[in-house]
Design an enzyme around this catalytic site. Structure first.
Site, short mmCIF file in Angstrom:
data_model
loop_
_atom_site.label_atom_id
_atom_site.label_comp_id
_atom_site.label_asym_id
_atom_site.label_seq_id
_atom_site.Cartn_x
_atom_site.Cartn_y
_atom_site.Cartn_z
N LYS A 311 -0.76 31.93 24.45
CA LYS A 311 -1.61 32.20 25.26
C LYS A 311 -2.79 31.13 25.57
CE LYS A 311 -5.72 35.45 26.21
NZ LYS A 311 -6.60 36.44 25.85
N GLU A 361 -19.04 41.04 25.25
CA GLU A 361 -17.95 40.91 24.34
C GLU A 361 -18.97 40.44 23.00
OE1 GLU A 361 -14.16 38.24 23.14
OE2 GLU A 361 -15.05 38.43 25.16
N GLU A 405 -1.32 40.34 26.03
CA GLU A 405 -2.42 39.53 26.13
C GLU A 405 -3.54 40.22 24.85
OE1 GLU A 405 -6.26 38.21 28.99
OE2 GLU A 405 -4.43 38.82 29.97
N GLU A 540 -8.97 37.63 39.76
CA GLU A 540 -9.80 38.18 38.56
C GLU A 540 -10.78 37.22 38.37
OE1 GLU A 540 -8.98 38.36 33.86
OE2 GLU A 540 -7.42 39.05 35.19
#
Length: 562
Positions: A311, A361, A405, A540
């Site tokens: 990733k 986050e 992911e 996105e």
């Protein structure tokens, strides 16, 4: 140590210490505002007077770290008056130490928004703001690893600060010695003395001109601080000194008095509607035409069996130019309307742009020996009806690409926590976290540190997470450096505070750098894994920056669907 100093062209006059003591003795409070313009002309001089704690001997303990709480008052104006008197008393009866930090705090009966207080203050002063997110409805795994005894009830909801009693900044990457320099000024007995700030995403990357005032890292203990609690508030003033750095208690008090001259007690609640600013132009780096090949290039590397890369997160910087200047604090207040489930922050060193963010986050939260983190990855928009909302949620939970992911992020954080914790709990394994405009896959992780001094290791172990960099981290970071043509700065870096009893850091995503006369740089990124599609990833990015762009223009705040 590559120390950051203020450039000589900022000074304008010969550097000498400005002494406002006689002003405090000769003028009434109502006369102070008449002096504001005179004091404002000293603003660039002031940055040469702040004490950089990184230049001190981190092994030498301070003579004193203390908090003095004064009696409760009904209003910010009364609190300001009380602090002015207390600072004068401190000057006449100084502590008998060659180094130290003293916080004077005045509780206020009414709850006032810290962001409203900050907006009322002089914008030429260094500013900081940190608002903790609401975790209502989610289990607090940290409780299983701490004996808090209810002390968190006195944890501020939001904290705003101006000026700097002591700051910590350097061009070199943040080191264990730098962390110890900060810890030197903190104590569990003075839990609200905290250093607010952040670190660059890539400490070894070349610093672009827009980020140069932030250095490789920047933390500050504010001179004047406004704390917002549930049902009450608090105004505080802090002095820090160290004779070994040629910064005496007398210097520190005089600098604080200079800042106190500019404190405004006339606080108006900010309107939370859109700012009514029009975006004149928008320029993306990379452009859409350059982004697609970059994603395909990353996918080829991920598919290569010889490559360990699973990733990589590719980011975009969007420069917006507006018809009028953007007020970063008003913009942040507007974002706060949609951000009850997110952290809000603002960092603005002397002479720098304002770095603001509304990030969902958490990087980590440490309370004594307990530490918690979280995995947050994969993105979908919110639905415009209950039926559509459930369809999108089901698609997110069952998507193999999104599960991959998310699993990469969760398992990477779990393994990193295992290196510094005796045991690690993951709960839930996978769920959906809903924000105002988007929703993500989510999981909490918590553990018990072997010792509190492992805090530096938490930061270095968890940053950067696969959610903002990739996996493995070093391979992803190298690819990012090759592909991205802009400086992320503190975007996706740790943003938060170090404290004596606890520390908490968010991840600086959903963020923007706002500079007067130059509009703003808005940052966003997406995770590229096997199965990613360049067009979907670009969409996105557009979705993620929409919260910023739409809040500038004429759109009301979104209300979450229950």
């Amino acid at each position: 140590m590559a120390s950051l100093q203020c450039s000589s062209h900022f000074l304008g006059t010969n550097p000498k210490i400005y002494n406002p003591t006689s002003i405090f003795q000769s003028y009434s409070r109502t006369s102070f505002t008449k002096l504001s313009s005179r004091v404002s002309r000293q603003r660039f001089l002031r940055c040469s007077l702040y004490m950089n704690g990184c230049e001190a001997d981190h092994k030498a303990p301070l003579g004193t770290v203390e908090t003095r709480t004064l009696s409760t008052v009904p209003s910010p104006a009364a609190a300001t008056e009380r602090l002015i008197t207390a600072v004068s008393d401190l000057k006449s009866q100084p502590p008998p130490f060659s180094s130290g930090i003293v916080r004077l705090q005045v509780p206020i009966e009414q709850q006032i928004g810290a962001i409203d207080w900050l907006h009322a203050q002089n914008e030429v002063l260094p500013r900081s703001f940190f608002s903790r997110r609401s975790d209502t409805g989610r289990p607090d795994l940290l409780q299983d690893f701490t004996n808090d005894n209810g002390s968190s009830d006195r944890n501020p909801v939001s904290v705003a600060g101006i000026g700097s009693a002591v700051f910590f900044r350097d061009l070199d990457p943040f080191s264990h010695d730098d962390w110890r320099s900060i810890r030197r000024f903190l104590s569990s007995k003075s839990p609200l003395i905290r250093a607010y700030g952040g670190l660059r995403f890539d400490p070894n990357g070349k610093i672009a001109v827009e980020w140069e005032h932030f250095g490789s890292f920047y933390f500050t203990v504010p001179q004047v601080e406004f704390d917002e609690f549930g049902g009450s508030s608090m105004l505080a003033a802090t002095v820090a000194w160290d004779n070994e750095l040629s910064w005496t208690l007398e210097n520190a008090i005089e600098a604080l008095q200079e800042t106190m001259l500019q404190v405004s007690s006339v606080i108006m609640r900010l309107r939370r509607e859109s700012l009514g600013v029009s975006i004149v132009s928008k320029n993306h780096v990379p452009s859409e035409g350059a982004y697609y090949p970059a994603v395909n290039n990353a996918l080829e590397i991920i598919k290569d069996k010889k490559s360990p890369l699973s990733k990589v997160v590719l980011a975009r910087s969007s420069r917006i130019i507006t018809d009028t200047d953007i007020d970063p604090i008003a913009w942040l207040a507007r974002l706060q309307c949609e951000g009850q489930d997110a952290y809000q922050f603002c960092l603005q060193p002397p002479g720098a742009p304002a770095f603001i963010g509304n990030t969902p986050e958490r990087l980590f939260h440490r309370k004594h020996l307990g530490v918690c983190s979280e995995a947050l990855a994969a993105t979908r928009p919110r639905g415009d009806s209950r039926v559509r909302e459930l369809e999108i949620e089901r698609d997110l939970l069952t998507s193999p690409k999104d599960d991959l992911e998310f699993s990469i992020v969760r398992e990477n954080i779990r393994e990193k926590l295992k290196t510094i914790c005796d045991r690690v709990v993951v709960k839930p394994k996978k769920s959906v976290r809903k924000l105002a405009r988007v929703q993500h896959l989510y999981s909490q992780l918590a553990g018990q540190l072997r010792r509190e001094d492992d805090e530096f290791d938490i930061l270095t172990a968890l940053h950067p997470t696969p959610a903002v960099c990739g996996c493995p981290v070093e391979e992803a970071r190298l690819l990012i450096k090759q592909i991205e043509s802009f400086d992320r700065g503190m975007y996706a870096g740790p943003i938060g505070f170090f404290g004596g009893g606890e520390s908490e850091f968010s991840v600086g995503i959903r963020s923007a750098l706002v500079e007067k006369g130059l509009g703003a740089l808005i940052y966003a990124g997406t995770g590229i894994v096997s199965g990613s599609n360049p067009s979907s990833e670009w969409n996105e990015l557009e979705l993620k920056i929409s919260q910023f762009t739409k809040s500038l223009e004429h759109e009301s705040a979104l209300q979450p669907i229950n």
